[in-house]
Write an enzyme that holds these catalytic residues in place. Structure first.
Site, mmCIF file in Angstrom:
data_model
loop_
_atom_site.group_PDB
_atom_site.id
_atom_site.type_symbol
_atom_site.label_atom_id
_atom_site.label_comp_id
_atom_site.label_asym_id
_atom_site.label_seq_id
_atom_site.Cartn_x
_atom_site.Cartn_y
_atom_site.Cartn_z
ATOM 1 N N HIS A 126 10.497 -7.976 -7.037
ATOM 2 C CA HIS A 126 10.761 -6.772 -6.576
ATOM 3 C C HIS A 126 11.510 -6.014 -8.054
ATOM 4 O O HIS A 126 12.114 -4.966 -7.285
ATOM 5 C CB HIS A 126 12.029 -6.680 -5.451
ATOM 6 C CG HIS A 126 11.311 -7.237 -4.088
ATOM 7 N ND1 HIS A 126 11.383 -8.220 -2.838
ATOM 8 C CD2 HIS A 126 10.164 -7.224 -3.261
ATOM 9 C CE1 HIS A 126 10.811 -8.040 -1.888
ATOM 10 N NE2 HIS A 126 9.799 -7.341 -1.828
ATOM 11 N N GLU A 147 8.073 1.913 -6.423
ATOM 12 C CA GLU A 147 7.913 1.376 -7.364
ATOM 13 C C GLU A 147 6.645 2.114 -8.683
ATOM 14 O O GLU A 147 6.241 1.847 -9.353
ATOM 15 C CB GLU A 147 7.226 0.104 -6.905
ATOM 16 C CG GLU A 147 8.623 -0.854 -6.134
ATOM 17 C CD GLU A 147 8.464 -1.296 -4.817
ATOM 18 O OE1 GLU A 147 7.822 -0.511 -4.073
ATOM 19 O OE2 GLU A 147 8.585 -2.728 -4.084
ATOM 20 N N ARG A 159 7.561 -15.120 5.871
ATOM 21 C CA ARG A 159 8.279 -15.931 5.484
ATOM 22 C C ARG A 159 9.168 -16.560 5.575
ATOM 23 O O ARG A 159 10.340 -15.592 5.899
ATOM 24 C CB ARG A 159 8.430 -15.350 3.928
ATOM 25 C CG ARG A 159 7.051 -15.428 2.828
ATOM 26 C CD ARG A 159 6.746 -14.299 2.316
ATOM 27 N NE ARG A 159 6.403 -13.209 2.445
ATOM 28 C CZ ARG A 159 6.634 -12.360 0.831
ATOM 29 N NH1 ARG A 159 7.390 -12.474 -0.006
ATOM 30 N NH2 ARG A 159 5.894 -11.270 1.154
ATOM 31 N N ASN A 172 -1.632 -0.539 -7.473
ATOM 32 C CA ASN A 172 -1.273 -1.789 -6.352
ATOM 33 C C ASN A 172 -2.515 -2.257 -5.944
ATOM 34 O O ASN A 172 -2.628 -2.072 -4.688
ATOM 35 C CB ASN A 172 0.411 -1.808 -5.600
ATOM 36 C CG ASN A 172 0.751 -2.457 -4.906
ATOM 37 O OD1 ASN A 172 0.555 -4.010 -4.934
ATOM 38 N ND2 ASN A 172 1.627 -2.814 -4.171
ATOM 39 N N ARG A 184 1.145 -2.351 -10.812
ATOM 40 C CA ARG A 184 1.657 -3.879 -10.028
ATOM 41 C C ARG A 184 1.132 -4.883 -10.519
ATOM 42 O O ARG A 184 0.228 -5.490 -9.901
ATOM 43 C CB ARG A 184 2.391 -2.775 -8.751
ATOM 44 C CG ARG A 184 2.832 -4.401 -8.469
ATOM 45 C CD ARG A 184 3.336 -4.043 -7.158
ATOM 46 N NE ARG A 184 4.774 -4.559 -7.279
ATOM 47 C CZ ARG A 184 5.299 -4.401 -5.782
ATOM 48 N NH1 ARG A 184 4.841 -4.068 -4.694
ATOM 49 N NH2 ARG A 184 6.160 -5.667 -5.155
#
Ligand code: ADP
Length: 403
Positions: free
Chosen positions: A181, A378, A240, A9, A93
């Protein structure tokens, strides 16, 4: 001899990796690690079963070369502990697969060019994913590389959910809702049958980490999600703002003279929990803080999550289960309790002790909705998908097809 594969990742401020052994059929995790602190003092670390086994400062720190430096350090360590010939693949990823990649893909020059083409849709993430793929290609030429897309899980969203009400000419440029996601939600979808009866088909998964989103699943498939064209939409996140009236942006540009660059920084880096509290994006620190701004930040986070869960319940026309995952979702009993108590009207009720213990099932026996915690994984999804493509490639070669 045991074979191994990597789940990678590559982000803007760090690269993370996990090494899996593949001899048991399904991948089994051996080591995790990362290089964190890009732009400051990068640190390469490796962990085995939670214990740090290596920690080393990286001398090299220029923005464009950091992915390569980080992966070079990783391969140097890795080829000291495994035979390099036993590394069969690296899975990455990749944030954006556009409307094209709806499943994991073996990376060749053409696939990489297409992935790079989506960089303009995710300028803050995708270029780092691409840099990671290039770095691995340079460092271990010939290694099978696989891209696993965060958008792919949302391929099942209906058109009325992914279409934005904009003119055709704009929509034709790729402006639509994609959702993110996806690797985390795929992990949850895969784990659900272990926890739920077959009739419990309507599920909302809440990935609450630094980035945060919800996904509404019907029979394990995404039908709606709170992130959209970019990972800016939906919930209040660490830095965010989540959903924002587009008029705010026009106002900031027209009245306050903010540039696109200013807005990008505002929206991605200085809003959300950090902007609200004026202090930190770290939920744990906010929960411990007595400051009224910290309380307001948490109130906004919880309220927006509850509101968006309500919207997703409307999409699903009901709810059988609510699943929490990621840093806040897995570790904060207080946030789970605050969200669930606002869903009492729906018949959601928590078992206080199970919630405090972060148990797999935290709803009380009388709750109308099952409430679960499923740890994010993940890397496990990347490893599974990468192994599947590595095996498929082997079969193709054995049958005489080109690799
Ligand atoms: P990322 O999206 O960067 O992978 P994580 O899933 O690791 O993030 O989640 C990070 C968030 O989880 C941070 O806000 C952190 O404060 C929060 N967190 C981690 N542990 C706890 C805890 N025990 N209580 C509350 N929040 C926590």
């Amino acid at each position: 001899m045991t074979d191994f594969l990597l789940a990678l990742n590559a982000g803007s401020s760090s690269v993370k990796f996990a090494v899996f052994a593949t001899d048991a059929g399904a991948p089994s995790l051996r080591w995790r690690g990362h290089t964190e602190g890009f732009g400051g003092a990068p640190l390469f670390e490796v962990f085995h079963r939670g214990d740090r086994v290596l920690s080393r400062a990286l001398p090299f720190n220029s923005a464009e070369g950091l992915h390569k430096a980080a992966f070079a350090a990783m391969f140097e360590w890795l080829f000291g502990v495994i035979d390099r010939r036993t590394l069969i693949a690296a899975g990455h990823r990749v944030v954006h697969g556009g409307g094209v990649f709806t499943a994991p893909a073996t990376i060749d020059a053409e696939v990489l060019a297409r992935i790079d083409g989506f960089s303009r849709l995710a300028p803050l993430h995708q270029p780092h994913n691409v840099a990671g793929i290039r770095a691995v290609g340079d460092l271990v030429p010939g290694l099978l590389q696989v891209a696993c897309f965060d958008t792919a899980f949302h391929r099942t969203m209906p058109a009325h959910a992914y279409t934005l009400a904009l003119p055709k000419a704009v929509r034709e440029t790729g402006v639509r809702r994609y959702g993110f996601h996806g690797l985390s939600y795929e992990n949850i979808a895969g784990a659900l049958p272990k926890h739920l009866a077959q009739s419990q088909t309507r599920v909302i998964a809440a990935h609450l980490g630094n980035g945060a989103s919800l996904c509404a699943m019907r029979n394990g498939e995404s039908v709606e999600t709170t992130m959209s064209f970019t990972a800016l939409d939906g919930l209040v996140m660490g830095t965010r703002a989540g959903s924002l009236d587009a008029g705010v942006l026009l106002h900031l540009m027209l009245v306050h003279g903010m540039s696109a660059q200013d807005l990008e920084t505002l929206l991605y880096q200085s809003s959300g929990l950090l902007g609200l509290s004026g202090a930190t994006n770290d939920m744990r620190a906010l929960l411990e803080s007595p400051a009224p701004e910290a309380r307001l930040a948490i109130d906004c986070f919880v309220y927006r999550a509850v509101q968006e869960i309500g919207a997703l319940i409307a999409s699903l026309e009901g709810l059988d289960a609510l699943v929490f995952t990621a840093g806040i979702g897995e570790r904060s009993a207080e946030i789970r309790e605050r969200i669930c108590s606002r869903l009492g009207w729906l018949g959601v009720s928590l078992d206080e002790e199970a919630n405090a213990a972060h148990a797999a099932k935290i709803s009380s026996p009388q709750s109308a909705v099952a409430v679960l915690i499923i740890p994010a994984d993940e890397e496990g999804i990347i490893a599974r998908d990468t192994l599947a493509l590595a095996k498929a490639g082997k079969t193709e070669r054995a049958m005489g097809h080109p690799a």
